[in-house]
Write a protein that holds these residues in place. Structure first.
Motif, short mmCIF file in Angstrom:
data_model
loop_
_atom_site.label_atom_id
_atom_site.label_comp_id
_atom_site.label_asym_id
_atom_site.label_seq_id
_atom_site.Cartn_x
_atom_site.Cartn_y
_atom_site.Cartn_z
N ASP A 1 22.91 131.58 46.75
CA ASP A 1 23.99 132.56 46.88
C ASP A 1 25.29 131.82 47.14
O ASP A 1 26.35 132.23 46.69
CB ASP A 1 23.71 133.52 48.04
CG ASP A 1 22.50 134.39 47.77
OD1 ASP A 1 22.51 135.13 46.77
OD2 ASP A 1 21.53 134.31 48.57
N THR B 1 12.60 135.40 51.81
CA THR B 1 12.32 136.83 51.89
C THR B 1 13.62 137.61 52.10
O THR B 1 14.69 137.02 52.29
CB THR B 1 11.37 137.13 53.07
OG1 THR B 1 12.08 136.91 54.30
CG2 THR B 1 10.11 136.27 53.03
N ASP B 2 13.49 138.92 52.15
CA ASP B 2 14.66 139.77 52.40
C ASP B 2 15.15 139.66 53.84
O ASP B 2 16.24 140.14 54.16
CB ASP B 2 14.33 141.24 52.10
CG ASP B 2 14.21 141.50 50.61
OD1 ASP B 2 14.73 140.68 49.81
OD2 ASP B 2 13.61 142.52 50.23
N ASN B 3 14.35 139.02 54.70
CA ASN B 3 14.73 138.88 56.10
C ASN B 3 15.01 137.43 56.48
O ASN B 3 14.97 137.07 57.64
CB ASN B 3 13.63 139.45 57.01
CG ASN B 3 14.10 139.59 58.44
OD1 ASN B 3 15.16 140.13 58.69
ND2 ASN B 3 13.31 139.11 59.38
N SER B 4 15.29 136.59 55.47
CA SER B 4 15.48 135.18 55.79
C SER B 4 16.85 134.66 55.35
O SER B 4 17.44 135.12 54.37
CB SER B 4 14.38 134.32 55.17
OG SER B 4 14.48 134.33 53.76
N PRO C 1 20.88 138.14 56.32
CA PRO C 1 19.84 137.98 55.30
C PRO C 1 19.91 139.10 54.26
O PRO C 1 20.44 140.16 54.57
CB PRO C 1 18.55 138.06 56.11
CG PRO C 1 18.88 138.74 57.37
CD PRO C 1 20.35 138.53 57.61
N PRO C 2 19.39 138.89 53.10
CA PRO C 2 18.84 137.63 52.60
C PRO C 2 19.97 136.71 52.14
O PRO C 2 20.98 137.18 51.61
CB PRO C 2 17.98 138.07 51.40
CG PRO C 2 18.67 139.30 50.89
CD PRO C 2 19.26 139.98 52.11
#
Length: 152
Positions: A121, A100-103, A27-28
């Motif tokens: 991405d 999120t930055d953790n997904s 992630p992300p």
């Protein structure tokens, strides 16, 4: 940006590519999955999600819109936006909160969330080629480029 191309002879090859892809991700990450019905988007997602550590079935989130998985403190969200008639529906479910930055977000039918979901991405295109599938994995960001380079 470059791309990775492969021919997948069957479902097992699709799952195996998902496993290979999973080895390179963190992630992300936002992944768009494009292809006709039955092309293998959910099968590829199953390979990714199970290789990341999910034990059990990975079902298509066609009716629920999203299936969440928490694996090793990482949030993985598998979206299927096929049945979304109006992107505004996604606003009601708080779709922006998932990215999120953790997904790691795997999004099938991303065009149905146009304007409400972040840019990809990586974009994965799967198309029929007789009994096989042709897959192209395209980088659309620096994160995606790093990932595609690891697949080559």
């Amino acid at each position: 940006m470059t791309a990775f191309n492969a021919t997948l002879k069957d479902e097992n090859a699709t799952v195996a590519l998902g496993q290979q892809f999973a080895q390179a991700i963190k992630p992300p990450l936002v992944v768009y999955l494009n292809g006709d019905l039955g092309a293998g988007k959910t099968t590829l997602s199953r390979g990714i999600i199970q290789h990341l550590g999910h034990i059990g079935a990975v079902k298509s989130p066609t009716y629920a819109l999203v299936e969440p998985y928490e694996i090793n403190n990482v949030d993985i969200f598998h979206f299927d936006l096929y049945r979304v008639a109006d992107p505004e529906e996604l606003e009601y479910m708080g779709i922006r909160d998932y990215f999120t930055d953790n997904s790691i977000c795997l999004v099938e039918w991303p065009e149905n969330g146009n304007g409400l979901i972040p840019a990809a991405d990586v974009q994965i295109n799967i198309r029929y080629q007789d009994e096989q599938r042709q897959i192209t994995i395209e980088a659309h960001s620096d994160i995606g480029q790093t990932l595609v380079n690891k697949l080559k």
